[in-house]
Each structure stands twice: as C-alpha cells, then as structure tokens.
Design a protein around this motif. Structure first.
Motif, mmCIF file in Angstrom:
data_model
loop_
_atom_site.group_PDB
_atom_site.id
_atom_site.type_symbol
_atom_site.label_atom_id
_atom_site.label_comp_id
_atom_site.label_asym_id
_atom_site.label_seq_id
_atom_site.Cartn_x
_atom_site.Cartn_y
_atom_site.Cartn_z
ATOM 1 N N ALA A 50 31.638 -10.604 -4.100
ATOM 2 C CA ALA A 50 30.997 -10.062 -4.992
ATOM 3 C C ALA A 50 29.821 -10.857 -6.127
ATOM 4 C CB ALA A 50 32.290 -9.569 -6.105
ATOM 5 N N MET A 51 30.503 -12.092 -6.039
ATOM 6 C CA MET A 51 29.594 -13.033 -6.723
ATOM 7 C C MET A 51 28.084 -13.066 -6.123
ATOM 8 S SD MET A 51 29.942 -16.987 -7.413
ATOM 9 C CE MET A 51 30.091 -17.413 -5.613
ATOM 10 N N LEU A 52 28.144 -13.096 -4.906
ATOM 11 C CA LEU A 52 26.978 -13.363 -4.138
ATOM 12 C C LEU A 52 26.166 -12.211 -3.849
ATOM 13 C CD1 LEU A 52 28.383 -15.713 -1.076
ATOM 14 C CD2 LEU A 52 27.078 -16.373 -3.038
ATOM 15 N N TYR A 53 27.013 -11.015 -3.641
ATOM 16 C CA TYR A 53 26.129 -9.728 -3.769
ATOM 17 C C TYR A 53 25.574 -9.222 -5.210
ATOM 18 C CZ TYR A 53 28.075 -9.197 0.758
ATOM 19 O OH TYR A 53 28.458 -9.307 2.214
ATOM 20 N N GLY A 54 26.351 -9.908 -6.129
ATOM 21 C CA GLY A 54 25.784 -9.519 -7.571
ATOM 22 C C GLY A 54 26.551 -8.103 -8.018
ATOM 23 N N ARG A 127 34.246 -12.783 9.574
ATOM 24 C CA ARG A 127 32.682 -12.902 9.753
ATOM 25 C C ARG A 127 32.536 -11.444 10.071
ATOM 26 N NH1 ARG A 127 29.156 -16.925 13.666
ATOM 27 N NH2 ARG A 127 27.151 -15.816 13.348
ATOM 28 N N ASN A 128 33.174 -10.717 11.064
ATOM 29 C CA ASN A 128 33.048 -9.408 11.319
ATOM 30 C C ASN A 128 32.894 -8.464 10.289
ATOM 31 O OD1 ASN A 128 32.427 -9.967 14.054
ATOM 32 N ND2 ASN A 128 34.474 -9.785 14.532
ATOM 33 N N GLY A 129 34.108 -8.789 9.442
ATOM 34 C CA GLY A 129 34.212 -8.073 8.052
ATOM 35 C C GLY A 129 33.023 -8.131 7.093
ATOM 36 N N ILE A 130 32.273 -9.246 7.274
ATOM 37 C CA ILE A 130 31.428 -9.254 6.323
ATOM 38 C C ILE A 130 30.176 -8.784 6.737
ATOM 39 C CG2 ILE A 130 30.128 -11.122 5.234
ATOM 40 C CD1 ILE A 130 32.343 -12.980 5.273
ATOM 41 N N ALA A 131 30.024 -8.898 8.037
ATOM 42 C CA ALA A 131 28.506 -8.130 8.595
ATOM 43 C C ALA A 131 28.839 -6.736 8.486
ATOM 44 C CB ALA A 131 28.627 -8.628 10.133
ATOM 45 N N MET A 132 30.129 -6.232 8.505
ATOM 46 C CA MET A 132 30.417 -4.524 8.143
ATOM 47 C C MET A 132 29.921 -4.297 6.832
ATOM 48 S SD MET A 132 30.860 -1.636 9.816
ATOM 49 C CE MET A 132 31.619 -2.147 11.329
ATOM 50 N N LEU A 133 30.306 -5.221 5.765
ATOM 51 C CA LEU A 133 30.005 -4.850 4.386
ATOM 52 C C LEU A 133 28.639 -4.802 4.069
ATOM 53 C CD1 LEU A 133 32.153 -7.671 2.321
ATOM 54 C CD2 LEU A 133 32.310 -4.939 2.154
ATOM 55 N N ASP A 140 19.626 -3.742 -0.254
ATOM 56 C CA ASP A 140 18.669 -4.669 0.232
ATOM 57 C C ASP A 140 19.261 -6.353 -0.112
ATOM 58 O OD1 ASP A 140 16.837 -3.083 0.947
ATOM 59 O OD2 ASP A 140 15.517 -3.176 -0.684
ATOM 60 N N THR A 141 19.948 -6.220 -1.553
ATOM 61 C CA THR A 141 20.587 -7.332 -1.875
ATOM 62 C C THR A 141 21.666 -7.890 -0.640
ATOM 63 O OG1 THR A 141 20.290 -6.914 -3.984
ATOM 64 C CG2 THR A 141 21.933 -8.547 -3.590
ATOM 65 N N ALA A 142 22.657 -6.901 -0.460
ATOM 66 C CA ALA A 142 23.637 -7.042 0.678
ATOM 67 C C ALA A 142 23.040 -7.688 1.716
ATOM 68 C CB ALA A 142 24.529 -5.898 0.728
ATOM 69 N N ILE A 143 22.170 -7.030 2.279
ATOM 70 C CA ILE A 143 21.410 -7.571 3.464
ATOM 71 C C ILE A 143 20.975 -9.034 3.467
ATOM 72 C CG2 ILE A 143 19.473 -7.155 5.322
ATOM 73 C CD1 ILE A 143 19.964 -3.922 4.549
ATOM 74 N N GLU A 144 20.251 -9.380 2.420
ATOM 75 C CA GLU A 144 19.731 -10.521 2.203
ATOM 76 C C GLU A 144 20.809 -11.648 2.103
ATOM 77 O OE1 GLU A 144 16.423 -11.724 2.740
ATOM 78 O OE2 GLU A 144 15.904 -9.580 3.085
ATOM 79 N N VAL A 145 21.779 -11.362 1.231
ATOM 80 C CA VAL A 145 23.088 -12.263 1.046
ATOM 81 C C VAL A 145 23.721 -12.607 2.400
ATOM 82 C CG1 VAL A 145 24.823 -12.625 -0.095
ATOM 83 C CG2 VAL A 145 23.198 -11.605 -1.251
ATOM 84 N N ASN A 146 23.999 -11.342 3.218
ATOM 85 C CA ASN A 146 24.542 -11.344 4.451
ATOM 86 C C ASN A 146 24.113 -12.427 5.317
ATOM 87 O OD1 ASN A 146 26.659 -9.756 3.535
ATOM 88 N ND2 ASN A 146 26.934 -8.765 5.668
ATOM 89 N N LYS A 147 22.510 -12.238 5.401
ATOM 90 C CA LYS A 147 21.785 -13.501 6.130
ATOM 91 C C LYS A 147 22.089 -14.677 5.822
ATOM 92 C CE LYS A 147 17.765 -10.444 6.766
ATOM 93 N NZ LYS A 147 16.347 -10.301 6.620
#
Length: 326
Positions: A50-54, A127-133, A140-147
């Motif tokens: 949550a912190m990283l995704y804002g 790791r798989n769960g985070i990719a699914m998130l 766009d934020t979630a995608i960039e942070v996930n990278k």
C-alpha cells in the motif's frame, strides 16, 4: 515550449500518499528490504505494498476480496497470530532507529497511528500474487511500481547465491582452521608426552650429559626468588647455567676456594647480573640445590651431571636447616 502538466498518476508515483518526495526516492526506500521470508517464501505484506502503490491498505484488500479467485494460497495468505507477533516485534525494534525510511514505513500501517491497533492480521503476497495485484488495481501507478518490485525480486536470488557462496567459503576456512588446530594440538600433546617432566626425583644413566644439563636448566628457570647451589667443585659452566634464571632471582654459590673460578666470577659479574660467592668453611661431601623453598639432593657436581650414573631427588628438609649446618 509548454511545460507538461503532471497528472494525478504522475504525482502518485513520485509522492505516494502525499509524503515528502525525498523519502520515496530509491536511495531512501529499498524495496528489497521490504521483501520478507515467511513460511519459507519470499513475500511482501499488504501495508508495505500500500505504501509503494500510494493506496490505503484497506482498498488493496477490498480489491483482492472482489477478485479472490485470482489469489490462490500460493499467491496470497493471511498471517497467523504467532507470525504477526514476531513481525510486530521486529518492526518495533526497527522503529527505535532514527531513520527516515523507518518513519515513512511506520506511517503506512493502514490508517492506524500505532501498529498495535491493527486488528486484522496482514496479508502476505508472493511474487505471483504481487504480479496479479497490478491487474486488479488497474492503475498506471500499480504497473510502474510492480516493475520495480519485480526487479527487486529478481535481484534477491543473486544476493542469496552470492551470500551462499560467501558463507561456503567462510565455512571452508573455518573447517581448514579447525583441522589445523587439531593437528597443532596433536603435535603439542606429542611434544608434551615426550618431554621429560620435572619429577620429585630423576635418575640419569652414564653418558646422559645433555639430559641432565637440560633438566637442571629447567630447574633454574623455575625459580621465582632465589637459587642456592652448594657444590664443592664448580667452574665457569655453572655461571652460564645460573644466568638462565629469571630476572630478580638471586643466585648464590657455596663452594671451596678456587683462584681460577674467582677470576671467572669477577669477570662474569662485571658484565652480567651478580652471582654471590660464599666460601665453604669446611669440606662437604654432598651437593644441594635450593630453588626458592625447595631443597634438591644432587648425586654429582652440576658440571659433571650425567657423566656417570647419578640422581637428583627432592628433599623434605627446609633450606634453612641445610644453610645452618653449613
């Protein structure tokens, strides 16, 4: 040129939850440090994500629940009480440090001001769960942070492998050191077993000149306060022997008058520590060596020990009695 106006999404990536942008810099928040090992798996917890995704932790968990079929057990699991208590203790210990990143992390535990107020146990995402998130949050934020998160997960195996290699080298060094220590110990034990011991009595056969000389030398070195030799026949070899004594140990020789020996003694005392000479008032048959408060009977003159069969024996007589009888 018209300056591009930042979008809401851009602002969230640079400054999640409107925190100071300097704190969200890669140099301040090390994503790898947020990857924890729980139940033998590398995971990240919902409040860290949550912190990283804002985002708020509550919103992330709501999205997960709406799409729960996408998050099987190997993608996500909820911490148990024992696991959460251990984690709380670790975080509480970290909070004692004066660190901006810790302050940032502390402010992200859902909407609570204190970690102890969190009622529901956090969810851990593999790791798989985070990719699914990223697909569930669909921003766009979630995608960039996930990278960034995926890169951090990718770097972990390299770090682990490097650490394993380093630990293996350390273990090898320790193993070699242990083997070396064991060999040295065996050598020392062998030397000790074969080295003549200072026994209350010792017999030397004919021709054992060196054994007798080294034995008496060890006796001289063992003195702490005084050495007194009572011997009718001495020469310069006896002076060399007594020079092996420790510092601050007095040395005295009781012997018959001998002009040659007195000349040697005078020259010796001009250069080395003094050795006292006391002339025997009468002829004595036996020889004695006094080391501190112990009296030893000598079966031959010191200079002739080992030439023929002889013995050295510890006596129970006091040194003062021997000296009085002189």
């Amino acid at each position: 040129m018209t300056k591009k106006k930042k979008t809401v999404a851009d602002e969230v990536v640079e400054n999640p939850n409107n925190l100071p942008s300097a704190l969200f810099d890669d140099a301040k928040i090390d994503i790898k440090s947020l990857i924890r090992v729980i139940r033998g798996q590398q995971v990240m917890l919902d409040f860290d994500l949550a912190m990283l995704y804002g985002e708020k932790t509550k919103r992330i968990n709501e999205q997960v629940k709406r799409n729960i079929n996408r998050f099987p057990d190997d993608f996500m699991f909820q911490l148990e009480k024992k696991e959460w208590n251990i984690l709380r203790l670790q975080i509480a210990t970290a909070e004692s440090a004066d660190d901006e990143c810790v302050t940032l992390l502390r402010s992200q535990f859902a909407t609570a001001k204190d970690i102890s107020k969190i009622r529901n146990y956090p969810y851990a995402f593999t790791r798989n769960g985070i990719a699914m998130l990223s697909s569930v949050l669909n921003s766009d934020t979630a995608i960039e942070v996930n990278k960034r998160i995926m890169r951090a997960f990718t770097a972990i195996p390299d770090l682990v492998n490097n650490n394993i290699l380093m630990m293996q080298r350390i273990l090898n060094i320790e193993q070699h050191q242990t083997e070396t220590d064991e060999k040295v110990n065996r050598i020392l034990v062998t030397i000790e077993e074969r080295t003549p011991k200072q026994l209350p009595e010792q017999v030397f056969g004919t021709g054992c000149v060196w054994d007798a000389w080294t034995y008496v030398s060890d006796m001289v070195r063992s003195a702490k306060e005084r050495i007194i030799l009572i011997d009718n026949f001495v020469d310069d070899r006896v002076l060399s022997l007594l020079d092996k004594r420790n510092d601050n140990v007095e040395a005295t020789i009781y012997t018959r008058y001998n002009e040659s020996f007195l000349t040697d003694l005078e020259k010796h005392n001009d250069q080395y520590r003094d050795i006292r000479f006391i002339q025997l008032s009468q002829r004595n048959h036996d020889r004695f060596l006094i080391i501190d408060e112990t009296v030893y009977f000598l079966g031959a003159s010191v200079k002739d020990m080992g030439v023929g069969l002889c013995a050295i024996a510890q006596m129970h007589t006091s040194p003062e009695l021997i000296l009085q009888l002189l």
